[in-house]
Scaffold this motif. Structure first.
Motif, PDB file in Angstrom:
ATOM      1  N   ALA A 141       0.819  -1.099   0.038  1.00  0.00           N
ATOM      2  CA  ALA A 141       0.226  -0.029   0.150  1.00  0.00           C
ATOM      3  C   ALA A 141       0.808   1.459  -0.085  1.00  0.00           C
ATOM      4  O   ALA A 141       0.526   2.061  -0.875  1.00  0.00           O
ATOM      5  N   ILE A 142       2.344   1.034   0.651  1.00  0.00           N
ATOM      6  CA  ILE A 142       3.234   2.582   1.239  1.00  0.00           C
ATOM      7  C   ILE A 142       3.347   2.545  -0.536  1.00  0.00           C
ATOM      8  O   ILE A 142       3.765   3.524  -1.533  1.00  0.00           O
ATOM      9  N   GLY A 143       3.959   1.349  -1.374  1.00  0.00           N
ATOM     10  CA  GLY A 143       4.268   1.375  -2.941  1.00  0.00           C
ATOM     11  C   GLY A 143       3.382   2.267  -4.099  1.00  0.00           C
ATOM     12  O   GLY A 143       3.956   3.014  -3.991  1.00  0.00           O
ATOM     13  N   PHE A 280       2.459   2.654   9.284  1.00  0.00           N
ATOM     14  CA  PHE A 280       2.067   3.452  11.229  1.00  0.00           C
ATOM     15  C   PHE A 280       2.881   2.520  12.291  1.00  0.00           C
ATOM     16  O   PHE A 280       3.070   2.932  13.291  1.00  0.00           O
ATOM     17  N   THR A 281       3.672   1.494  12.066  1.00  0.00           N
ATOM     18  CA  THR A 281       4.116   0.633  13.126  1.00  0.00           C
ATOM     19  C   THR A 281       5.617   1.288  12.642  1.00  0.00           C
ATOM     20  O   THR A 281       6.034   1.356  14.180  1.00  0.00           O
ATOM     21  N   SER A 282       5.328   2.454  12.791  1.00  0.00           N
ATOM     22  CA  SER A 282       6.834   2.804  12.368  1.00  0.00           C
ATOM     23  C   SER A 282       6.744   4.309  12.867  1.00  0.00           C
ATOM     24  O   SER A 282       7.729   5.304  13.385  1.00  0.00           O
ATOM     25  N   ILE A 283       5.830   4.768  13.507  1.00  0.00           N
ATOM     26  CA  ILE A 283       5.080   6.327  14.050  1.00  0.00           C
ATOM     27  C   ILE A 283       4.963   6.104  15.419  1.00  0.00           C
ATOM     28  O   ILE A 283       3.822   5.328  15.759  1.00  0.00           O
ATOM     29  N   ASP A 284       5.698   6.884  15.647  1.00  0.00           N
ATOM     30  CA  ASP A 284       5.633   6.736  18.446  1.00  0.00           C
ATOM     31  C   ASP A 284       4.647   7.589  18.039  1.00  0.00           C
ATOM     32  O   ASP A 284       4.522   9.154  18.360  1.00  0.00           O
ATOM     33  N   LYS A 285       2.803   7.327  18.701  1.00  0.00           N
ATOM     34  CA  LYS A 285       2.449   7.771  19.030  1.00  0.00           C
ATOM     35  C   LYS A 285       2.080   8.814  20.610  1.00  0.00           C
ATOM     36  O   LYS A 285       1.576   9.931  20.720  1.00  0.00           O
ATOM     37  N   LYS A 286       3.429   8.130  21.071  1.00  0.00           N
ATOM     38  CA  LYS A 286       4.079   8.737  22.143  1.00  0.00           C
ATOM     39  C   LYS A 286       4.856   9.578  22.411  1.00  0.00           C
ATOM     40  O   LYS A 286       5.105  10.715  23.283  1.00  0.00           O
ATOM     41  N   ILE A 287       5.061  10.444  21.051  1.00  0.00           N
ATOM     42  CA  ILE A 287       6.163  11.179  20.754  1.00  0.00           C
ATOM     43  C   ILE A 287       5.477  13.017  20.510  1.00  0.00           C
ATOM     44  O   ILE A 287       4.676  12.155  19.216  1.00  0.00           O
ATOM     45  N   THR A 336       1.993   6.404   3.596  1.00  0.00           N
ATOM     46  CA  THR A 336       1.913   5.072   4.916  1.00  0.00           C
ATOM     47  C   THR A 336       0.933   4.424   4.343  1.00  0.00           C
ATOM     48  O   THR A 336       0.807   4.435   3.172  1.00  0.00           O
ATOM     49  N   GLU A 337       0.577   2.985   4.797  1.00  0.00           N
ATOM     50  CA  GLU A 337      -0.486   2.569   4.007  1.00  0.00           C
ATOM     51  C   GLU A 337      -1.571   2.705   4.359  1.00  0.00           C
ATOM     52  O   GLU A 337      -2.839   2.612   3.711  1.00  0.00           O
TER      53      GLU A 337
END
Ligand SMILES: CSC[C@H]1O[C@H](OP(=O)(O)O)[C@H](O)[C@@H]1O
Length: 351
Positions: A141-143, A280-287, A336-337
């Motif tokens: 999907a990213i592609g 989205f697995t590489s996006i850190d929603k905590k920072i 992102t996807e």
């Protein structure tokens, strides 16, 4: 058939030892968490998604063999081993996110009285096994999203010339890749004229891994030394830069392989759109910003030696941060996807 960093079937896991590529293609069996931690820490396997997948699969293998006698013991074992795996490399967020998600799953299974100890093991392991296919689906999907975004910016049916840094392909993920997935999609659409990949000192992910993937798939590409990026942008008509990510903050600041930041600065100067491709697995929603991201520093030997061959003077001191931070202001879009986001729009995904 693209190269595979990870071979997994029925709780048997092998990883392609990327320290030996491209000279030698050798798979190493991962028998449990200790093997997984060591393979990640030594960078036999690397790449944010691949790190999380190998780490979690190494736990699945251990859980299956576990001789725990209660669900409570299993839950405690899971949490302890996931936290240990997170310590293997600090910057990429994927392993930490996977650990948080899996601990929540383990807690839910533990609290469900209808779930037996064996059920808990089976359900937990199947959640981990799903990571492989999920990652490949995300990357495809990213592609697609990334290729379409880049083609929006060029006239008619013209072809594009793409610069990428480090390795973000099948050797950094479960397959297809993130930034290299965008390149694969452009190639499949017959809209890719040429790829330029940087060698990416000191581990040489570009020279040893990305070049290996591109040659393997007969994608027209040229390897350049990291210090050539400015000259390349001045002399060749680069359509876009696409790189991966190890940890993206909610404001769009991005940690990626060392050298990414200076490429982004050069891209801004030369008017070349600079994209980050990341699931989205590489996006850190905590920072909320890049200054909160820990940057891994690796051994001097990775700078002073190429393999076993010393290239730097004995006694020289080194600085070897494995990543740097690219500010959102230099990023045209985060692919992102779920689609392409302007950095300033990313945080809305987490409200
Ligand atoms: C698709 S994630 C790839 C990402 O990981 C690499 O780091 P390393 O090789 O040290 O694991 C690099 O930052 C890539 O962009």
């Amino acid at each position: 058939m693209s190269l595979r960093a990870i071979k997994y079937e029925n709780l048997h896991l092998e990883i392609l030892d990327q320290l030996l590529l491209p000279a030698q293609s050798k798979y190493v069996t991962i028998k449990g968490v200790e093997d997984g931690w060591r393979a990640i820490n030594r960078m036999q396997v690397r790449g944010a998604p691949a790190i999380a997948i190998v780490g979690c699969l190494s736990l699945a293998i251990e859980i299956q063999k576990d001789t725990v006698e209660s669900k409570k013991e299993l839950r405690q074992d899971i949490e302890g081993k996931l936290n240990y795996l997170v310590s293997s490399r600090p910057t990429a967020v994927n392993m930490k996110k996977a650990a948080d998600d899996l601990i929540a799953i383990a807690n839910k299974l533990y609290e469900d009285e209808n779930v037996t100890l064996e059920d808990m093991k089976k359900k937990f392991i199947s959640n981990i096994e799903a990571m492989l296919e999920n990652d490949i689906a995300d990357n495809k999907a990213i592609g697609e999203f990334g290729a379409k975004e880049i083609l929006l910016k060029v006239p008619g049916d013209s072809l594009v010339r793409i610069l990428t840094h480090c390795n973000t392909g099948s050797l950094a993920t479960a397959g297809y890749g993130t930034a290299l997935g965008v390149i694969r999609s452009l190639h499949a659409m017959k809209r890719l004229e040429h790829v330029y990949c940087t060698e990416t000192r000191p581990y040489n992910q570009g020279a040893r891994l990305t070049a290996y993937e591109l040659v393997h798939e007969k994608i027209q590409a040229t390897l350049i030394v990291d210090s050539m990026v400015g000259a390349l942008m001045k002399q060749r008509n680069i359509s876009a830069v696409v790189v991966g990510a190890d940890r993206v903050a909610t404001n769009g600041d991005t940690a990626n392989k060392i050298g990414t930041y200076q490429i982004a600065v050069l891209a801004k100067y030369h008017g070349v759109p600079f994209y980050v491709a990341a699931p989205f697995t590489s996006i850190d929603k905590k920072i909320t910003g890049g200054d909160q991201i820990v940057i891994e520093e690796r051994p001097d030997r990775e700078v002073t030696h190429v393999g076993e061959h010393r290239i730097a003077a004995q006694g020289i001191s080194c600085w070897n941060p494995a990543f740097d931070i690219t500010p959102a202001s230099l990023i045209a879009g985060i692919i992102t996807e779920k689609g392409v986001f302007l950095p300033e729009d990313l945080k809305q995904q987490f409200l």
